[in-house]
Design a protein around this motif. Structure first.
Motif, PDB file in Angstrom:
ATOM      1  N   TRP A 110       0.821  -1.210   0.000  1.00  0.00           N
ATOM      2  CA  TRP A 110       0.000   0.000   0.000  1.00  0.00           C
ATOM      3  C   TRP A 110       0.852   1.257   0.000  1.00  0.00           C
ATOM      4  O   TRP A 110       0.482   2.260  -0.609  1.00  0.00           O
ATOM      5  CB  TRP A 110      -0.950  -0.010   1.201  1.00  0.00           C
ATOM      6  CG  TRP A 110      -1.901  -1.156   1.189  1.00  0.00           C
ATOM      7  CD1 TRP A 110      -2.322  -1.874   0.101  1.00  0.00           C
ATOM      8  CD2 TRP A 110      -2.556  -1.738   2.312  1.00  0.00           C
ATOM      9  NE1 TRP A 110      -3.183  -2.872   0.478  1.00  0.00           N
ATOM     10  CE2 TRP A 110      -3.353  -2.815   1.835  1.00  0.00           C
ATOM     11  CE3 TRP A 110      -2.545  -1.473   3.679  1.00  0.00           C
ATOM     12  CZ2 TRP A 110      -4.129  -3.603   2.682  1.00  0.00           C
ATOM     13  CZ3 TRP A 110      -3.313  -2.258   4.531  1.00  0.00           C
ATOM     14  CH2 TRP A 110      -4.101  -3.310   4.023  1.00  0.00           C
ATOM     15  N   ARG A 111       1.977   1.204   0.680  1.00  0.00           N
ATOM     16  CA  ARG A 111       2.844   2.383   0.717  1.00  0.00           C
ATOM     17  C   ARG A 111       3.389   2.744  -0.665  1.00  0.00           C
ATOM     18  O   ARG A 111       3.775   3.880  -0.909  1.00  0.00           O
ATOM     19  CB  ARG A 111       3.997   2.155   1.697  1.00  0.00           C
ATOM     20  CG  ARG A 111       3.580   2.207   3.156  1.00  0.00           C
ATOM     21  CD  ARG A 111       4.780   2.284   4.086  1.00  0.00           C
ATOM     22  NE  ARG A 111       4.366   2.467   5.470  1.00  0.00           N
ATOM     23  CZ  ARG A 111       4.367   1.504   6.392  1.00  0.00           C
ATOM     24  NH1 ARG A 111       4.773   0.296   6.062  1.00  0.00           N
ATOM     25  NH2 ARG A 111       3.968   1.756   7.633  1.00  0.00           N
ATOM     26  N   LYS A 112       3.434   1.774  -1.556  1.00  0.00           N
ATOM     27  CA  LYS A 112       3.958   2.006  -2.908  1.00  0.00           C
ATOM     28  C   LYS A 112       2.854   2.228  -3.934  1.00  0.00           C
ATOM     29  O   LYS A 112       3.124   2.372  -5.126  1.00  0.00           O
ATOM     30  CB  LYS A 112       4.824   0.819  -3.340  1.00  0.00           C
ATOM     31  CG  LYS A 112       6.071   0.614  -2.498  1.00  0.00           C
ATOM     32  CD  LYS A 112       6.891  -0.560  -2.977  1.00  0.00           C
ATOM     33  CE  LYS A 112       6.236  -1.880  -2.644  1.00  0.00           C
ATOM     34  NZ  LYS A 112       7.096  -3.053  -2.931  1.00  0.00           N
ATOM     35  N   THR A 113       1.603   2.256  -3.486  1.00  0.00           N
ATOM     36  CA  THR A 113       0.478   2.352  -4.413  1.00  0.00           C
ATOM     37  C   THR A 113       0.198   3.808  -4.778  1.00  0.00           C
ATOM     38  O   THR A 113      -0.107   4.619  -3.890  1.00  0.00           O
ATOM     39  CB  THR A 113      -0.782   1.737  -3.789  1.00  0.00           C
ATOM     40  OG1 THR A 113      -0.526   0.369  -3.462  1.00  0.00           O
ATOM     41  CG2 THR A 113      -1.958   1.821  -4.744  1.00  0.00           C
ATOM     42  N   PRO A 114       0.263   4.175  -6.052  1.00  0.00           N
ATOM     43  CA  PRO A 114      -0.068   5.551  -6.459  1.00  0.00           C
ATOM     44  C   PRO A 114      -1.546   5.842  -6.205  1.00  0.00           C
ATOM     45  O   PRO A 114      -2.412   5.025  -6.525  1.00  0.00           O
ATOM     46  CB  PRO A 114       0.250   5.566  -7.957  1.00  0.00           C
ATOM     47  CG  PRO A 114       1.094   4.366  -8.208  1.00  0.00           C
ATOM     48  CD  PRO A 114       0.684   3.345  -7.193  1.00  0.00           C
ATOM     49  N   VAL A 115      -1.820   6.999  -5.653  1.00  0.00           N
ATOM     50  CA  VAL A 115      -3.200   7.326  -5.309  1.00  0.00           C
ATOM     51  C   VAL A 115      -4.081   7.366  -6.553  1.00  0.00           C
ATOM     52  O   VAL A 115      -5.290   7.077  -6.487  1.00  0.00           O
ATOM     53  CB  VAL A 115      -3.264   8.656  -4.540  1.00  0.00           C
ATOM     54  CG1 VAL A 115      -2.879   9.817  -5.424  1.00  0.00           C
ATOM     55  CG2 VAL A 115      -4.643   8.856  -3.928  1.00  0.00           C
ATOM     56  N   GLU A 116      -3.519   7.697  -7.701  1.00  0.00           N
ATOM     57  CA  GLU A 116      -4.321   7.796  -8.928  1.00  0.00           C
ATOM     58  C   GLU A 116      -5.009   6.466  -9.251  1.00  0.00           C
ATOM     59  O   GLU A 116      -6.112   6.457  -9.807  1.00  0.00           O
ATOM     60  CB  GLU A 116      -3.443   8.214 -10.107  1.00  0.00           C
ATOM     61  CG  GLU A 116      -2.872   9.627  -9.995  1.00  0.00           C
ATOM     62  CD  GLU A 116      -1.655   9.697  -9.078  1.00  0.00           C
ATOM     63  OE1 GLU A 116      -1.124   8.631  -8.702  1.00  0.00           O
ATOM     64  OE2 GLU A 116      -1.242  10.833  -8.736  1.00  0.00           O
ATOM     65  N   THR A 117      -4.355   5.365  -8.912  1.00  0.00           N
ATOM     66  CA  THR A 117      -4.945   4.061  -9.236  1.00  0.00           C
ATOM     67  C   THR A 117      -6.113   3.722  -8.317  1.00  0.00           C
ATOM     68  O   THR A 117      -6.906   2.821  -8.636  1.00  0.00           O
ATOM     69  CB  THR A 117      -3.897   2.949  -9.150  1.00  0.00           C
ATOM     70  OG1 THR A 117      -3.489   2.778  -7.777  1.00  0.00           O
ATOM     71  CG2 THR A 117      -2.692   3.256 -10.009  1.00  0.00           C
TER      72      THR A 117
END
Length: 261
Positions: free
Chosen positions: A170-177
């Motif tokens: 989750w820490r690496k997940t781009p918010v746009e996705t």
């Protein structure tokens, strides 16, 4: 394992193959297909287990456009078409259950039975909806900060011993996705009044410590499904009971599939 172009998305999936009855498992919000590893290890090769990453998660490459869980259900059906499968058991955890219920409503002849984990036919209360919107907005403004990540992990996974590798992902997940999947979650419609149309055999699992969707809502889902064969409270489990408490989920799941797949 491969990607396949379906409904304008590049869907990543895994298929154990074999001649066993097909079982599709759809993951929950913020998760990916690997959350069903504890089930695949038990079900295959007796069953042909098919999993896929939903729009916005895992290795699926989504176009980022708005979608509903009816679209997600169609993704599932089109994947079955791609694999040459006419009928299958369709199961899911949380949003995967939202997908599965809609698949059973729209394609009743193709859904042989249902496995529903920590799901519901209804919608979230106003407090939960506001919290989800707030999470998305904070993620947009500040990134995946620990207060957000830890709150989510507690809701979905329960005790901190279950948090990895998910919080690192989750820490690496781009918010746009996350925008389109979050809106699909928040804006889904209530289908409780249509649950009586779903006649397939079903089994409902629900953690008795689930703070994301209450145990009472899980029990209501089971009560509203005419073909429900069992309601299984999972002792001590939060939202992702199949992942964290597989020892309680797998035996009744296996018995159900042997009887109805």
């Amino acid at each position: 394992m491969p990607h396949v172009d379906l409904n304008g998305q590049k869907i990543f999936y895994e298929d154990t193959g074999g001649d066993g009855p097909p079982v599709v498992l759809a993951h929950g919000f913020l998760m990916d297909l690997s959350m069903f590893d504890p089930q695949v290890s038990v079900l295959a090769p007796e069953f042909r287990v098919i999993r896929f990453d939903a729009r916005g998660f895992g290795r699926t490459q989504s176009d980022g456009n708005r979608f509903t869980y009816w679209d997600s259900a169609e993704d599932c059906m089109r994947l079955l078409d791609h694999l040459g499968i006419e009928r299958a058991v369709v199961g899911g955890m949380s949003q995967g259950g939202f997908l599965a219920l809609r698949a059973a409503l729209k394609w009743p002849d193709r859904v042989k039975a249902l496995v529903l984990i920590s799901s519901q036919g209804g919608v979230d209360d106003a407090e939960t909806l506001a919290g989800n919107r707030g999470m998305l907005e904070t993620w947009r403004q500040q990134g995946p900060i620990d207060p957000i990540i830890h709150t989510i992990a507690g809701l979905i996974l329960g005790a901190p011993e279950h948090w990895e590798p998910w919080i690192s992902t989750w820490r690496k997940t781009p918010v746009e996705t996350l925008v389109a999947p979050t809106l699909a979650l928040i804006e889904r419609e209530d289908i409780t009044d249509r649950l009586g149309e779903i006649k397939q055999p079903a089994i409902v699992f629900h953690g008795d410590a689930d703070a994301a969707i209450s145990l009472e809502r899980g029990r209501l889902l089971a009560d509203k499904l005419p073909g429900c064969k069992a309601f299984v409270p999972v002792k001590g489990a939060a939202h992702a009971s199949n992942l964290t408490h597989a020892d309680q989920v797998n035996p009744p799941l296996l018995a159900f599939l042997r009887a109805h797949a």
